[in-house]
Scaffold this motif. Structure first.
Motif, PDB file in Angstrom:
ATOM      1  N   ASN A 153       3.601   9.579  -5.753  1.00  0.00           N
ATOM      2  CA  ASN A 153       4.218  10.830  -5.312  1.00  0.00           C
ATOM      3  C   ASN A 153       5.535  11.106  -6.037  1.00  0.00           C
ATOM      4  O   ASN A 153       5.833  12.256  -6.396  1.00  0.00           O
ATOM      5  N   ILE A 154       6.333  10.065  -6.275  1.00  0.00           N
ATOM      6  CA  ILE A 154       7.580  10.260  -7.021  1.00  0.00           C
ATOM      7  C   ILE A 154       7.278  10.636  -8.467  1.00  0.00           C
ATOM      8  O   ILE A 154       7.995  11.461  -9.076  1.00  0.00           O
ATOM      9  N   ASP A 155       6.216  10.051  -9.022  1.00  0.00           N
ATOM     10  CA  ASP A 155       5.831  10.404 -10.391  1.00  0.00           C
ATOM     11  C   ASP A 155       5.439  11.886 -10.482  1.00  0.00           C
ATOM     12  O   ASP A 155       5.752  12.563 -11.465  1.00  0.00           O
ATOM     13  N   ARG A 156       4.773  12.402  -9.447  1.00  0.00           N
ATOM     14  CA  ARG A 156       4.441  13.835  -9.420  1.00  0.00           C
ATOM     15  C   ARG A 156       5.710  14.674  -9.345  1.00  0.00           C
ATOM     16  O   ARG A 156       5.823  15.717 -10.008  1.00  0.00           O
TER      17      ARG A 156
ATOM     18  N   ARG B 101       0.832  -1.205   0.000  1.00  0.00           N
ATOM     19  CA  ARG B 101       0.000   0.000   0.000  1.00  0.00           C
ATOM     20  C   ARG B 101       0.869   1.258   0.000  1.00  0.00           C
ATOM     21  O   ARG B 101       0.609   2.231  -0.715  1.00  0.00           O
ATOM     22  N   ILE B 102       1.919   1.238   0.835  1.00  0.00           N
ATOM     23  CA  ILE B 102       2.818   2.389   0.922  1.00  0.00           C
ATOM     24  C   ILE B 102       3.559   2.584  -0.394  1.00  0.00           C
ATOM     25  O   ILE B 102       3.716   3.719  -0.893  1.00  0.00           O
ATOM     26  N   ALA B 103       4.038   1.488  -1.003  1.00  0.00           N
ATOM     27  CA  ALA B 103       4.795   1.578  -2.257  1.00  0.00           C
ATOM     28  C   ALA B 103       3.936   2.149  -3.374  1.00  0.00           C
ATOM     29  O   ALA B 103       4.426   2.906  -4.231  1.00  0.00           O
ATOM     30  N   SER B 104       2.660   1.817  -3.364  1.00  0.00           N
ATOM     31  CA  SER B 104       1.760   2.363  -4.381  1.00  0.00           C
ATOM     32  C   SER B 104       1.657   3.883  -4.262  1.00  0.00           C
ATOM     33  O   SER B 104       1.723   4.608  -5.268  1.00  0.00           O
TER      34      SER B 104
ATOM     35  N   LEU C  70       4.008  15.716   0.142  1.00  0.00           N
ATOM     36  CA  LEU C  70       3.632  14.338  -0.179  1.00  0.00           C
ATOM     37  C   LEU C  70       4.815  13.384  -0.013  1.00  0.00           C
ATOM     38  O   LEU C  70       4.673  12.272   0.523  1.00  0.00           O
ATOM     39  N   LEU C  71       5.991  13.826  -0.467  1.00  0.00           N
ATOM     40  CA  LEU C  71       7.186  12.993  -0.333  1.00  0.00           C
ATOM     41  C   LEU C  71       7.553  12.797   1.136  1.00  0.00           C
ATOM     42  O   LEU C  71       7.967  11.703   1.553  1.00  0.00           O
ATOM     43  N   GLU C  72       7.349  13.839   1.938  1.00  0.00           N
ATOM     44  CA  GLU C  72       7.656  13.740   3.370  1.00  0.00           C
ATOM     45  C   GLU C  72       6.726  12.728   4.051  1.00  0.00           C
ATOM     46  O   GLU C  72       7.137  11.989   4.945  1.00  0.00           O
ATOM     47  N   SER C  73       5.479  12.703   3.600  1.00  0.00           N
ATOM     48  CA  SER C  73       4.538  11.709   4.136  1.00  0.00           C
ATOM     49  C   SER C  73       4.988  10.294   3.773  1.00  0.00           C
ATOM     50  O   SER C  73       4.915   9.378   4.598  1.00  0.00           O
TER      51      SER C  73
END
Length: 587
Positions: A91-94, A83-86, A126-129
């Protein structure tokens, strides 16, 4: 039932079709490499791009560490990680989209770049989350397998999700004591709400619980797992999932070879699963669960003496039947039986035997109550399970307990007999095999049902948990199955009821409440049809009783009108001269 089966099947299928964990983590790791490279090529907002690249690089390192941990950790629990990896991939794609906009300069930059400080702040947040989620997940391994109850950002709106993840991870990968605590916590959550049950199932908690039940490093671990599964298995859909995950062989094996306190919980689980899902009933039959259940129910019973037997059912014949029906690979030691694995073989642990010998009588009694309840639920509507019970010494065991016990244990045995006779009523093969008039177990059951009816007329035998009238009514219903015209041996059984002085207590039962009265009158009608010339029926004025009750009862139960009319007519043939002023009942 078809919907439940399809849902459970889909759950198992979706699990099989999932990508492997390395493949799942490869996507965000590759995206992270692209972000870092694009940040290095940025021609505008260089500092913002550099900051994003640092966050992404940190995530990439965490993901790579997780891949290494997963490859070296047995029974790695990956549900939260997936779930986290999804979310990380999104977020990395953004971040990649944003950084690529900063690569252009001049006119192209003005055309393609619509970035602002707010855009960078949003993606950075988002990345920090995601970093927080990964820190939470990795902390599970840093806590030596114990339960880690901090809240990851991904579950900030649903704390229970984080608890479920942590508990399941601990059960699957933790130390023995931590696994017990986590299983108990899952049991508590499952008991609280149906939503929690669904969440535990969705997050793949059932399989680790079954594994803990099977391998449990201690009886406490097995008890915790059995209790959690019992609290989860409250719907047909979830019961079916346990079956589909090959839980039935595990449950039967543990039932056969565990300390009594564990066996009680496992027997309760068998009861619930058998009650909620006919498919589970049949799976338990295939694993021969009735053998350990009857074996445990027989603990401490002496089959040499069965009270109230006629000359046709001698003590010698009962003892002989007991010897013939004894399990080939069971022996009794100090009144305690060895246990069975699902294959029927005996693998009783000497350690467990010693523990059983030291158990308090209250624990043994509670185990018998649970086993009798399981037999009741397994036999309900099931020809195969009913046949399994009658093929063993199950009927003798039930008769003996009905004879000597009171309360919940007696009632559970009576209800088991009721369900078996109900099934036999619609299955001629079972009826002929199990309830032949020369069959000692069948006669023992019949005699004990008669005795229950007689004793329940004595107020000194009342018990707090169960009304005497209710127990006697259930016995009357069971007797009705024996003497019903649908039963091939109804005439012989009716004569036996009369021979063993069952008519007098039956008349007392008829004078009780509405429910008891109706079932008692039905039984009296059957006796009248099958043995109308009996002096016992004439002495209690059975004809008057039926005529007096006929109109009121058939007004509420029109389906009984023909039965009453035929019974009254039949008695009239033999007792017409005894009541010259009687008014006949016209249907």
């Amino acid at each position: 039932m078809a919907v439940a089966a399809a849902t459970a099947s889909a759950t198992v299928t979706s699990r099989e079709e999932e990508k492997s964990l390395p493949d799942e983590l490869t996507i965000p790791i590759l995206l992270a490499d692209r972000v870092i490279k694009s940040a290095q090529e940025a021609e505008s907002s260089k500092q913002d791009c550099s900051d994003l690249a640092k966050q992404v690089d940190r995530l990439s390192q965490m993901l790579r560490s997780t891949v290494r941990i997963a490859s070296t950790t047995p029974s790695f629990y990956d549900r939260p990680l997936r779930r986290i990896a999804s979310d990380i991939s999104k977020n990395i794609d953004r971040a990649l989209t944003l950084v690529r906009k900063c690569k252009h300069s001049g006119v192209l930059r003005q055309v393609f770049s619509i970035t602002s400080t707010a855009d960078f702040r949003k993606v950075s947040s988002l990345l920090e989350s995601s970093i927080g989620d990964m820190k939470w997940f990795l902390s599970i391994f840093e806590s030596d397998g114990g339960t880690y109850l901090s809240l990851p950002p991904i579950a900030s709106n649903d704390p229970i999700l984080a608890w479920v993840w942590s508990y399941i991870a601990t059960i699957q990968m933790g130390q023995p004591k931590d696994r017990v605590d986590a299983a108990n916590e899952l049991a508590s959550l499952a008991r609280d709400s149906d939503r929690n049950k669904k969440m535990i199932v969705e997050e793949r908690g059932v399989f680790p619980l079954l594994k803990l039940l099977k391998e449990g490093p201690s009886p406490e671990a097995q008890s915790a797992a059995a209790n959690a599964l019992f609290n989860i298995a409250t719907s047909q859909e979830r019961v079916r999932l346990i079956v589909d995950l090959l839980g039935v062989p595990i449950i039967v094996s543990v039932l056969g070879d565990s300390p009594m306190k564990v066996q009680i919980l496992v027997a309760n689980l068998v009861s619930r699963m058998g009650e909620l899902d006919p498919y589970a009933q049949e799976e338990f039959m295939r694993e021969n669960v009735t053998r350990p259940l009857v074996s445990l129910l027989s603990i401490g019973l002496d089959f040499d003496i069965i009270k109230n037997q006629s000359s046709k059912t001698s003590i010698h014949s009962l003892v002989q039947m007991n010897k013939e029906l004894s399990y080939n690979n069971i022996r009794y030691s100090n009144g305690l039986s060895l246990n069975y694995h699902s294959d029927g073989s005996s693998h009783g642990s000497s350690h467990n035997r010693k523990e059983r010998e030291m158990e308090l009588p209250e624990v043994q009694f509670k185990l018998k109550v649970s086993c009798a309840h399981a037999l009741w639920k397994l036999s309900k509507g099931s020809v195969s399970n009913s046949r399994k019970i009658t093929e063993t010494k199950g009927l003798l065991c039930l008769a003996k307990i009905i004879e000597k016990e009171k309360g919940e244990l007696q009632l559970n045995c009576l209800m088991t007999v009721l369900e078996i006779t109900a099934v036999a009523e619609s299955n001629a093969d079972l009826r002929r095999a199990a309830f032949k008039t020369n069959c000692p177990p069948a006669m023992a059951i019949l005699n004990q049902l008669l005795r229950v009816i007689q004793e329940e007329s004595d107020p000194n035998l009342q018990i707090p948990a169960i009304s005497n009238v209710n127990v006697a009514t259930e016995a009357a219903i069971a007797l009705g199955k024996f003497v019903s015209p649908d039963n091939f041996n109804c005439s012989q059984h009716s004569k036996a009821v009369i021979e063993f002085n069952g008519v007098q207590p039956l008349m007392k039962l008829i004078r009780n409440g509405d429910q008891a009265r109706v079932h008692g009158l039905i039984l009296l009608c059957y006796l009248a049809l099958n043995a109308g010339n009996s002096k016992a029926l004439e002495q209690v004025r059975a004809l008057n009783a039926l005529e007096g009750a006929a109109r009121a009862v058939t007004a509420q139960h029109p389906e009984l009108r023909d039965l009453f009319a035929n019974a009254i007519h039949h008695l009239t043939l033999y007792q017409a001269g005894a009541h010259p002023h009687r008014q006949s009942f016209a249907p």
